[in-house]
Enzyme design. Structure first.
Site, PDB file in Angstrom:
ATOM      1  N   ASN A 291       0.832  -1.207   0.000  1.00 57.64           N
ATOM      2  CA  ASN A 291       0.000   0.000   0.000  1.00 57.64           C
ATOM      3  C   ASN A 291       0.865   1.255   0.000  1.00 57.64           C
ATOM      4  OD1 ASN A 291      -2.403  -1.396  -0.024  1.00 57.64           O
ATOM      5  ND2 ASN A 291      -2.716  -1.266   2.196  1.00 57.64           N
ATOM      6  N   CYS A 398      -5.813  -0.743  10.423  1.00 60.33           N
ATOM      7  CA  CYS A 398      -5.550  -1.602   9.265  1.00 60.33           C
ATOM      8  C   CYS A 398      -5.433  -0.676   8.062  1.00 60.33           C
ATOM      9  CB  CYS A 398      -6.638  -2.656   9.098  1.00 60.33           C
ATOM     10  SG  CYS A 398      -8.317  -2.019   9.093  1.00 60.33           S
TER      11      CYS A 398
END
Length: 788
Positions: A291, A398
């Site tokens: 990410n 998260c």
């Protein structure tokens, strides 16, 4: 599309016609208020159980009613909102029945068989397509809501939970802060973070301006906020989303770093001031790095957050959970006794109930479901241990901070706070961590959202698979595992958890509609829909005071677990939650376990009744003992009084005997009626009364109330009655007086002698009639006068 060229017109009219008798029976027995029948077809077979009956589609659910006897088949009855997907199936046979497969979010896979060469399947299929592509306001919750009770404002309940976490003794000022934390309303218009509640808790040393800057550094504006505070060591449990570090992961935010550092500044505990925080990233490390490389986020750097330690838990994302649940559903259908192909596992696998099968899933472990349950349980238990044992604060996130983060912080709160293990606390926990902080229930459950276009194929709830995932079901499964490990720590039972999941999947209540609290307010859910929590409370009250509802845990012992429950890692060994997962595909297996629980419930109830009777008997025994002690004291007192009375009577008797001898010496007859012997002879017997009573049995004591009456009667019988009479012989008395007068040189008057006699016997009852018969000669008085 089914071919309808060979449909007989008479048969078609019979399909469209509604049997008044059947429909009236269905409306009276099975339909809810505001539930209307849209389609009804007969001669339908439920392949799972080979039951023939009638299939109805209403504005709330699909109902399957058997023919003989006419009753509702629970397996074939499923709410429309619970349907995950449906499709037409073809079977190679002559003539081939037309099949309709309905896959449920609750592990059900149902197959309905319609007669060949009819349009009955098409009627049902078209109605399901229309219903499942409806918009938000077409859900049944908006039709039955006005008929159901409504709850208070969820924002006010969230504020009450914040104040409970603060503690009333620590509040100051306006009642929204203490020395360490404060309730900020900077998000009152949902402008800072649309998925957060209007109020959240931040450190008291962080200003609203710094809150805004920290929100800009976090994905979707979900900045670090406090969700739970330890009442003793001051450590906090916080949540957020991933930081936005940019393509090179070089971006940083001073305000965010200051906010995270402020979370670690806890109260003094045991003479030390702990300033340390764990930053727990729920994702696998590789996912977080990926990410960051794509510029979508990343994770914190220990160089910028010097007081923090970064920990990765390796929990998979929503897509992995969705695929795992799909494999679990196929596994249960393949190996169950009520499978969608109409064959039980026993016949399919040559006499084996479990194992084998005709699909690629051959073992429960290959579904990955139990492994995912274990990962979430282990991660949340680790977080709870850091807070309770080390006194360290923990920040959990998260990617977006509303799926895995919500699971972890809510389970950690369940481990840490016994209040969350009660009915009231469990509601507060779900409303705070799941609803208020924006878990996207509509997306994860495949339900319509506020801005959904029902005419767009991509907006179909049945086809919206890309973002759906059973995240909440996975969390409830984890709660059931904890309840199995600590059955005496929870006020509610596993049946209560099943009921919650069914209520959420049904779409009958408004609590879990939409994705955020902001959307629910815009849709007017609180004013238009019923409240699930009030419904569940009414269910428990309906059982009455003398019966315990199945939602209540009969083994609950709050005094045994007044604080955190921290299972060791070796104890975390989850199994398949049979109460939920096996109830449709293997009802006998699930029923067997339910029967064991029911038998335990009956035994527990019998034990309670026995204990109540024992308490009543103990109370009666204590009362009888007190009465016996009181009567014993009275008997001892009366015994003493009796002895005193007997002593007085003896003395009076001796005096009386002396008086008798004195009277007889002067010629008087002294008569006494009655005798004191009966009173004297009972003295020894009365001394043993106390010992006799103490040796009496329970049955002999049952008539103890009559003892006073018997004793009083006995005393009346034993009273010594003494009377005396004096009869005076006139001749003897006269002669005595004459002799006394003749022998004396100086005679005293007769009345002097009489007065002396009377004074000597004052108090003695005399016979005055005899005294009147005494004759006194006049010469006696004359001689006296002559001498003078």
């Amino acid at each position: 599309m089914d071919s309808g060229s060979s449909i007989d017109s008479q048969e078609w009219s019979s399909v469209e016609s509604v049997t008044d008798t059947l429909l009236a029976h269905v409306r009276e027995e099975f339909l809810l208020q505001s539930e209307d029948v849209a389609v009804q077809v007969h001669d339908v077979s439920l392949v799972n159980t080979h039951v023939q009956g009638t299939l109805l589609v209403t504005n709330f659910r699909m109902l399957f009613v058997s023919e003989e006897p006419r009753q509702l088949i629970s397996l074939g009855t499923i709410p429309l909102a619970t349907i995950d997907k449906f499709s037409k199936q073809e079977k190679r046979a002559t003539p081939a029945p037309r099949l309709l497969q309905v896959v449920g979010k609750d592990t059900r896979i149902l197959v309905y068989a319609f007669p060949p060469q009819t349009r009955r399947r098409k009627l049902v299929f078209d109605e399901l397509t229309k219903r499942l592509r409806a918009n938000l306001w077409d859900l049944f919750a908006f039709f039955c809501g006005p008929l159901m009770k409504r709850s208070s404002n969820p924002n006010m309940r969230l504020l009450q939970e914040y104040l409970r976490l603060f503690g009333e003794e620590n509040l100051k000022g306006s009642g929204k802060s203490n020395n360490w934390w404060r309730i900020s309303d900077v998000n009152s218009n949902y402008t800072v973070c649309p998925t957060y509640p209007t109020r959240f808790i931040v450190p008291s040393g962080i200003s609203d301006e710094e809150v805004l800057q920290a929100a800009n550094f976090r994905a979707r504006g979900r900045l670090p906020v406090i969700t739970w505070c330890h009442p003793e060591n001051g450590a906090v449990l916080a949540r957020s989303s991933q930081p936005l570090l940019g393509m090179m992961s070089t971006k940083r935010s001073i305000s965010d770093e200051k906010l995270v550092a402020a979370l670690s500044a806890s109260r003094k505990a045991s003479g030390t001031n702990t300033k340390f925080i764990y930053i727990v990233d729920a994702r696998p490390r590789k996912n977080a790095i990926a990410n960051g490389a794509m510029g979508l986020g990343g994770t914190e750097s220990s160089s910028n957050y010097s007081q923090a330690e970064i920990v990765f838990l390796g929990i998979e994302n929503v897509h992995a959970i969705r695929e795992s649940f799909s494999r679990l559903r196929d596994y249960l259908d393949t190996h169950g006794s009520a499978s969608s192909d109409g064959l039980s596992s026993y016949h399919r696998n040559g006499g084996w109930n479990w194992g084998g099968g005709n699909v690629s899933v051959s073992a429960l472990g290959e579904t990955g479901w139990v492994m995912h349950i274990h990962n979430v349980l282990a991660g949340s238990a680790w977080i709870a241990a850091r807070i309770a044992l080390q006194g360290a604060s923990v920040l959990v996130h998260c990617s977006d901070g509303w799926d895995r983060t919500t699971q972890l912080v809510s389970l950690a709160g369940l481990f840490l706070d016994p209040y969350y293990r009660t009915f009231e606390g469990f509601q507060a926990l779900i409303e705070k961590d799941w609803l208020a902080f924006g878990h996207p229930f509509a997306d994860r459950l495949g339900m319509p959202t506020l801005n959904m276009n029902p005419f767009s194929p991509e907006s179909s709830a049945a086809n919206n698979v890309a973002i759906s995932s059973p995240i909440f079901l996975q969390w409830v499964d984890c709660v059931a595992q904890i309840l199995g490990m600590y059955p005496r720590a929870f006020e509610f039972s596993s049946a209560y958890l099943v009921e919650i999941v069914d209520c959420i999947f049904s779409g009958q209540f408004g609590n879990f509609l939409c994705n955020t609290e902001n959307e629910r307010q815009q849709a007017g859910v609180a004013d238009s829909c019923g409240c699930m929590w009030i419904y569940l409370t009414d269910l428990r009250k309906s059982s009455g005071k003398n019966n315990i509802h199945e939602h209540c845990n009969i083994f609950y012992s709050p005094d045994e677990y007044p604080g955190p429950i921290l299972p060791p890692p070796a104890a975390i060994a989850p199994t398949l939650w049979s109460r939920f997962h096996l109830r449709w595909t293997s009802p006998l297996e699930a029923r067997a376990r339910s029967e064991i629980e029911a038998q335990c419930f009956k035994d527990f109830r019998a034990k309670e009744i026995g204990e109540e009777k024992m308490k009543d008997m103990e109370t009666n025994l204590e009362s009888l003992t007190e009465q016996l002690e009181t009567m014993t004291e009275q008997l001892v007192s009366e015994k003493s009084a009796h002895r005193s009375a007997v002593a007085v009577a003896k003395r009076a008797w001796r005096e009386m005997m002396c008086l008798k001898r004195a009277m007889e010496s002067v010629g008087c007859n002294f008569k006494i009626s009655g005798s004191p012997d009966s009173a004297f002879t009972d003295i020894a017997r009365s001394e043993d009364i106390e010992e006799k009573i103490m040796s009496m049995s329970q049955s002999e004591l049952s008539g103890i109330e009559d003892m006073n009456e018997v004793k009083e009667q006995k005393n009346q019988e034993d009273d010594m009655s003494i009377s005396l009479s004096i009869s005076v012989d006139s001749s003897n008395l006269h002669e005595s007086l004459l002799r006394k007068g003749s022998n004396s040189k100086r005679r005293k008057p007769a009345y002097v002698v009489d007065a002396q006699l009377i004074s000597e016997f004052s108090g003695v009852r005399a016979n005055y009639d005899e005294l009147e018969n005494i004759s006194i000669y006049d010469s006696y008085f004359k001689s006296e006068m002559q001498e003078q």
